[in-house]
Design a protein around this motif. Structure first.
Motif, PDB file in Angstrom:
ATOM      1  N   ALA A  10       0.909  -1.290  -0.351  1.00  0.00           N
ATOM      2  CA  ALA A  10      -0.025   0.013  -0.320  1.00  0.00           C
ATOM      3  C   ALA A  10       0.749   1.255   0.041  1.00  0.00           C
ATOM      4  N   GLU A  11       1.688   1.264   0.486  1.00  0.00           N
ATOM      5  CA  GLU A  11       2.972   2.308   0.836  1.00  0.00           C
ATOM      6  C   GLU A  11       3.593   2.634  -0.780  1.00  0.00           C
ATOM      7  N   GLN A  12       4.218   1.826  -1.565  1.00  0.00           N
ATOM      8  CA  GLN A  12       4.232   1.512  -2.550  1.00  0.00           C
ATOM      9  C   GLN A  12       3.482   2.691  -3.810  1.00  0.00           C
ATOM     10  N   ILE A  13       1.803   2.010  -3.646  1.00  0.00           N
ATOM     11  CA  ILE A  13       0.761   2.136  -4.663  1.00  0.00           C
ATOM     12  C   ILE A  13       0.775   4.182  -3.843  1.00  0.00           C
ATOM     13  N   LEU A  14       1.274   4.654  -2.439  1.00  0.00           N
ATOM     14  CA  LEU A  14       0.921   5.964  -1.680  1.00  0.00           C
ATOM     15  C   LEU A  14       1.818   6.510  -3.104  1.00  0.00           C
ATOM     16  N   LEU A  15       3.055   5.903  -2.508  1.00  0.00           N
ATOM     17  CA  LEU A  15       4.538   7.240  -2.658  1.00  0.00           C
ATOM     18  C   LEU A  15       4.361   6.841  -4.372  1.00  0.00           C
ATOM     19  N   ALA A  16       3.840   6.164  -5.783  1.00  0.00           N
ATOM     20  CA  ALA A  16       3.491   5.985  -6.194  1.00  0.00           C
ATOM     21  C   ALA A  16       2.554   6.819  -6.772  1.00  0.00           C
ATOM     22  N   GLU A  17       1.520   7.410  -6.581  1.00  0.00           N
ATOM     23  CA  GLU A  17       0.244   8.211  -6.966  1.00  0.00           C
ATOM     24  C   GLU A  17       0.684   9.771  -5.651  1.00  0.00           C
ATOM     25  N   ARG A  18       1.101  11.064  -5.949  1.00  0.00           N
ATOM     26  CA  ARG A  18       1.506  11.316  -4.957  1.00  0.00           C
ATOM     27  C   ARG A  18       1.482  13.107  -5.885  1.00  0.00           C
ATOM     28  N   ALA A  19       1.983  11.966  -7.354  1.00  0.00           N
ATOM     29  CA  ALA A  19       1.603  13.337  -8.219  1.00  0.00           C
ATOM     30  C   ALA A  19       0.142  14.197  -7.934  1.00  0.00           C
ATOM     31  N   PRO A  20       0.156  15.271  -7.641  1.00  0.00           N
ATOM     32  CA  PRO A  20      -1.251  15.997  -7.606  1.00  0.00           C
ATOM     33  C   PRO A  20      -2.366  15.756  -8.475  1.00  0.00           C
ATOM     34  N   ASP A  21      -2.081  15.886  -9.640  1.00  0.00           N
ATOM     35  CA  ASP A  21      -2.910  15.013 -10.181  1.00  0.00           C
ATOM     36  C   ASP A  21      -3.282  13.242 -10.348  1.00  0.00           C
ATOM     37  N   LYS A  22      -2.694  13.108  -9.582  1.00  0.00           N
ATOM     38  CA  LYS A  22      -3.382  11.738  -9.312  1.00  0.00           C
ATOM     39  C   LYS A  22      -3.802  11.136  -8.179  1.00  0.00           C
ATOM     40  N   ARG A  23      -3.670  12.359  -7.093  1.00  0.00           N
ATOM     41  CA  ARG A  23      -3.988  12.424  -6.059  1.00  0.00           C
ATOM     42  C   ARG A  23      -6.230  11.918  -6.449  1.00  0.00           C
ATOM     43  N   PRO A  24      -6.833  11.019  -5.862  1.00  0.00           N
ATOM     44  CA  PRO A  24      -8.535  10.939  -6.253  1.00  0.00           C
ATOM     45  C   PRO A  24      -8.934  12.421  -5.155  1.00  0.00           C
ATOM     46  N   ILE A  25     -10.434  12.825  -6.003  1.00  0.00           N
ATOM     47  CA  ILE A  25     -11.187  13.906  -5.814  1.00  0.00           C
ATOM     48  C   ILE A  25     -12.284  13.299  -4.567  1.00  0.00           C
ATOM     49  N   VAL A  26     -12.269  13.786  -4.005  1.00  0.00           N
ATOM     50  CA  VAL A  26     -13.194  13.408  -2.628  1.00  0.00           C
ATOM     51  C   VAL A  26     -14.306  14.361  -2.111  1.00  0.00           C
ATOM     52  N   LYS A  27     -15.646  13.843  -2.113  1.00  0.00           N
ATOM     53  CA  LYS A  27     -16.582  14.176  -2.296  1.00  0.00           C
ATOM     54  C   LYS A  27     -17.077  13.342  -0.967  1.00  0.00           C
ATOM     55  N   THR A  28     -17.936  13.937   0.387  1.00  0.00           N
ATOM     56  CA  THR A  28     -18.216  13.420   1.354  1.00  0.00           C
ATOM     57  C   THR A  28     -19.838  14.577   2.002  1.00  0.00           C
ATOM     58  N   PHE A  29     -20.338  13.111   2.130  1.00  0.00           N
ATOM     59  CA  PHE A  29     -21.576  14.171   2.670  1.00  0.00           C
ATOM     60  C   PHE A  29     -21.969  12.794   4.125  1.00  0.00           C
ATOM     61  N   PHE A  30     -22.596  14.221   4.695  1.00  0.00           N
ATOM     62  CA  PHE A  30     -22.625  13.783   6.380  1.00  0.00           C
ATOM     63  C   PHE A  30     -24.291  13.305   6.034  1.00  0.00           C
ATOM     64  N   ASP A  31     -24.759  12.654   6.659  1.00  0.00           N
ATOM     65  CA  ASP A  31     -25.368  12.179   7.633  1.00  0.00           C
ATOM     66  C   ASP A  31     -25.347  12.788   9.279  1.00  0.00           C
ATOM     67  N   ASP A  32     -26.564  13.629   9.400  1.00  0.00           N
ATOM     68  CA  ASP A  32     -26.324  14.256  10.624  1.00  0.00           C
ATOM     69  C   ASP A  32     -27.821  13.219  11.830  1.00  0.00           C
ATOM     70  N   ALA A  33     -28.552  12.142  11.492  1.00  0.00           N
ATOM     71  CA  ALA A  33     -29.484  11.748  11.952  1.00  0.00           C
ATOM     72  C   ALA A  33     -28.478  10.599  12.739  1.00  0.00           C
ATOM     73  N   THR A  34     -27.397   9.827  11.950  1.00  0.00           N
ATOM     74  CA  THR A  34     -26.923   8.341  12.524  1.00  0.00           C
ATOM     75  C   THR A  34     -25.390   9.244  12.612  1.00  0.00           C
ATOM     76  N   PHE A  35     -24.412  10.404  12.358  1.00  0.00           N
ATOM     77  CA  PHE A  35     -23.801  10.717  12.036  1.00  0.00           C
ATOM     78  C   PHE A  35     -22.106   9.874  11.471  1.00  0.00           C
ATOM     79  N   THR A  36     -23.132   9.698  10.131  1.00  0.00           N
ATOM     80  CA  THR A  36     -22.714   8.681   9.188  1.00  0.00           C
ATOM     81  C   THR A  36     -22.012   9.348   8.239  1.00  0.00           C
ATOM     82  N   ALA A  37     -20.640   9.707   7.793  1.00  0.00           N
ATOM     83  CA  ALA A  37     -20.027  10.230   6.421  1.00  0.00           C
ATOM     84  C   ALA A  37     -19.652   9.651   5.287  1.00  0.00           C
ATOM     85  N   SER A  38     -20.767   9.015   4.451  1.00  0.00           N
ATOM     86  CA  SER A  38     -20.650   8.530   2.679  1.00  0.00           C
ATOM     87  C   SER A  38     -19.398   9.491   2.433  1.00  0.00           C
TER      88      SER A  38
END
Length: 308
Positions: A10-38
């Motif tokens: 996993a560390e090797q993958i991370l090191l290979a993916e350090r370039a900014p254009d290879k970083r995934p974009i993450v969007k989080t949706f938080f449900d207050d009723a269950t305190f869950t982050a999707s």
């Protein structure tokens, strides 16, 4: 594959993916009723995406479900022209129902969970007396991930890590420089997950957490829940390996295994069960599907008396 070798992979993958254009974009949706982050994670280059730990709205008083939370994910996916490859579950949640089957109908994606879901199905199949018609082989899911499985989300390399302790089936999904770690850890000021559910174990959880914290310090960690620690006014669901190693109140660097196990065991003994554990586990062990309707066409959720 050993824990050390998988973490190294996993560390090797991370090191290979350090370039900014290879970083995934993450969007989080938080449900207050269950305190869950999707989370919706996607490759900016190809628009390939995965949905992690979705929420189906459920009213326990009426037994009715809604898709308000899931519709926000659908809207985001469509507005950004994403191609959903996976609907990922970090484990069979005990505090919210999964919306994965409905999301599959709307935006696609294969439903994946850790292979040890079969252990959860066996334990809770007995607790809920699910009967012989309930398959305990994980066949309700499209794919069962094993420790160290590699996969792709577009041009992003990903790997699955088995991190049991909270439940036997917990998985973390490392995608580029981001790791989606379910309930193993919370924000540093809140600590760690409980380990007292059937099949859970505080000592196992400690080793799983130390495994995750062996990833590079800059690794982004996306959590499944937040409950706002005392003194903090905003919900939070993103941190880093480095922040957890330095500041997690339960398991920062230097906390011995025995101290953690003692703390976690004593703390868990004071906790009540999650409000939605009865419907959540029965639905989530079925891949987000309701129990088979009875002769009147209605699905029912069982509540075992004096059992849990």
């Amino acid at each position: 594959m050993t824990d050390a070798s998988v973490a190294s992979a996993a560390e090797q993958i991370l090191l290979a993916e350090r370039a900014p254009d290879k970083r995934p974009i993450v969007k989080t949706f938080f449900d207050d009723a269950t305190f869950t982050a999707s989370h919706v994670v996607h490759d900016p280059e190809t628009k390939a995406a995965a949905v992690v730990d979705s929420v189906l709205d459920y009213d326990p008083a009426s037994g009715r479900t809604r898709y308000d939370s899931a519709r926000k994910i659908v809207q985001y996916v469509r507005e950004n022209d994403l191609n959903v490859i996976w609907q990922l579950e970090t484990h069979a949640h005990a505090d919210h129902l999964s919306a994965a089957p409905w999301l599959q109908e709307q935006i696609g994606g294969k439903l994946g969970i850790g292979a040890d879901i079969t252990r959860v199905q066996n334990v809770f199949g007995k607790i809920f007396n699910a009967g012989t018609s309930f398959a305990r082989d994980g066949s309700q899911f499209d794919h069962l991930f094993h420790d160290g499985d590699r996969f792709q989300i577009g041009s992003l390399n990903a790997i699955s890590l088995h991190v049991p302790g909270h439940t036997p089936a917990d998985m973390a999904f490392v995608i580029g420089d981001a790791a989606f770690i379910g309930d193993t850890l919370f924000m540093p000021d809140y600590g760690t997950a409980r380990a007292d559910f059937p099949g859970g174990d505080a000592r196992t959880l400690y080793h799983s957490i130390r495994r995750l914290l062996s990833l590079p310090e800059q690794t982004r960690l996306f959590l499944c829940h937040d409950y706002k620690a005392p003194g903090r006014s905003e919900f939070a669901w993103e941190t880093t390996v480095g922040a957890e190693r330095r500041h997690n109140i339960h398991v920062h660097d230097g906390v011995p295994e025995e101290d953690f196990v003692s703390m976690r065991t004593k703390r868990d003994a004071t906790l009540s069960l999650p409000n939605l554990i009865m419907p959540s586990v029965q639905i989530n062990m079925r891949g987000g599907h309701m129990p088979e309707p009875e002769e009147n066409g209605v699905s029912y959720i069982k509540i075992p008396v004096n059992t849990l």
